[in-house]
Design an enzyme around this catalytic site. Structure first.
Site, PDB file in Angstrom:
ATOM      1  N   LYS A 244       1.090   4.280   6.555  1.00 36.98           N
ATOM      2  CA  LYS A 244       0.160   5.262   5.715  1.00 36.98           C
ATOM      3  C   LYS A 244       0.702   6.484   5.844  1.00 36.98           C
ATOM      4  O   LYS A 244       1.477   7.025   6.597  1.00 36.98           O
ATOM      5  CB  LYS A 244      -1.377   5.318   6.363  1.00 36.98           C
ATOM      6  CG  LYS A 244      -2.227   3.744   6.221  1.00 36.98           C
ATOM      7  CD  LYS A 244      -2.490   3.658   4.557  1.00 36.98           C
ATOM      8  CE  LYS A 244      -3.193   2.287   4.386  1.00 36.98           C
ATOM      9  NZ  LYS A 244      -2.204   1.325   4.397  1.00 36.98           N
TER      10      LYS A 244
ATOM     11  N   SER B 271       0.662  -1.132   0.178  1.00 37.93           N
ATOM     12  CA  SER B 271       0.104   0.034   0.004  1.00 37.93           C
ATOM     13  C   SER B 271       0.874   1.341   0.141  1.00 37.93           C
ATOM     14  O   SER B 271       0.284   2.359  -0.313  1.00 37.93           O
ATOM     15  CB  SER B 271      -0.863   0.184   1.197  1.00 37.93           C
ATOM     16  OG  SER B 271      -0.186   0.238   2.182  1.00 37.93           O
TER      17      SER B 271
END
Lengths: 195, 195
Positions: B154, B117
């Site tokens: 993230k 991600s």
DNA sequence: TGACAGCCCACACAAATGTGTGGTAGTATC
DNA sequence: GATACTACCACACATTTGTGTGGGCTGTCA
């Protein structure tokens, strides 16, 4: 051969002092734990030696060394389920041996990466790559090479004994290894520090 | 205030011994250089102190410390023109202070990255990210957060005081920070080691 | 010439430091 | 009960180690 709580405490102190660069004397350890006798400290040190956490040299002040077993490590976390504390033992996948990263004897240097030719391999502009100097490498190794007077990072490809330097970015082209392009070393680590 | 050749030699020896974990005594230094007097060693040590390369503590055995100026560093190379040796001084852009990387006192841990991600930010699967534990962070910081019982990496986004967790991969979606997603810490370094 | 730095030596002394012996008490194991 | 380990203490002793004083020789710089 597990460590007792007290022995753990002593080991933690030794590790701290050794990392700071000056292992403690027996009397400094005694002071730390408010022991009034040096014999007490020797009991603990001997226990640590016996259990395989410590090396001691005779007749030399401060001469102690942690064994592999006792070296400072930073935990590497794997999966972290909800509900449990982050640093819970169940989450610890492995340990990263800080003391070993740079202890290699080889000829090492860092190269600051310029350009984006290796972005596909996760090597970004301004990353640092730790390079081990060597004149050749294997297929798929990431190497540092000199092309037209510029050191760049590329993937080495071996196709039927002909060598190519392949970027990890479609905007760049593959280069055959020749007298104008020379392998300087092999990338063994990449490091990126955020400010 | 440059070092003389002899002082350089002494400093190199001190650095070696300090790195090995046990700074030498005055008499050990004397033995290394075949000095027959401890006074000679003291002259050199005092010179190093005076010139700003060394700290000495009084009345403590082996108690010496390198100053910032004298610390071991690995050279960081910038541009490397053709023709000159790789490690030529002209190429050295900066020095990477090995001794300082992990010397921070904060609560640190590594997280092994799962999934892709964050590929757009050069963080690949199986990379190690060094994380400083903290419950909040700033806009654009790369953070480790717990989402649905899984620790992931993230980018933190602050839009009009509402916080979002943004992946660096279009196949994943942005998540609003709520009671199901909690910030664990901030990524300060990423490391990738090749075998 | 004088002052100072670099580089070396000899030797004495006090403090720091590792070593050794012997002791007490509690706990666990067989 | 015997044995072993843990965890402490006291104290003496020899060695290691830092400190201090004094000296010599060679340069350089003003």
């Amino acid at each position: 051969m597990e460590l007792t709580k007290k022995q753990q405490e002593v080991l933690v102190f030794l590790r701290k002092r050794i990392r700071e660069g000056l292992p403690p004397t027996i009397r400094e350890i005694a002071a730390e734990f408010s022991f009034s006798s040096t014999g007490t400290v020797r009991d603990h040190l001997k226990a640590l030696v016996k259990k395989g956490y410590l090396f001691l040299s005779e007749k030399k002040s401060r001469a102690m060394e942690l064994t592999e077993k006792a070296m400072l490590t930073i935990p590497i976390l794997g999966r972290v389920p909800a509900g449990v504390p982050v640093l819970a033992i169940e989450n610890i996948e492995d340990y990263f041996n800080v003391d070993k990263l740079f202890s290699q004897k080889e000829d090492l240097f860092f190269l600051r990466v310029h350009g984006d030719s290796m972005i596909g391999a996760g090597i970004m502009p301004d990353d640092l790559v730790l390079v081990k100097k060597q004149p050749c490498a294997q297929d798929k190794d990431i190497v540092v090479c000199r092309i037209d007077g510029e050191a760049t990072v590329k993937i080495l490809r071996n196709r039927e004994n002909r060598f190519f330097l392949e970027p990890a970015n479609k905007n760049y082209s593959i280069i055959a290894l020749n007298e104008n392009s020379q392998i300087i070393g092999k990338v063994i680590t990449t490091i990126r520090q955020y400010v």
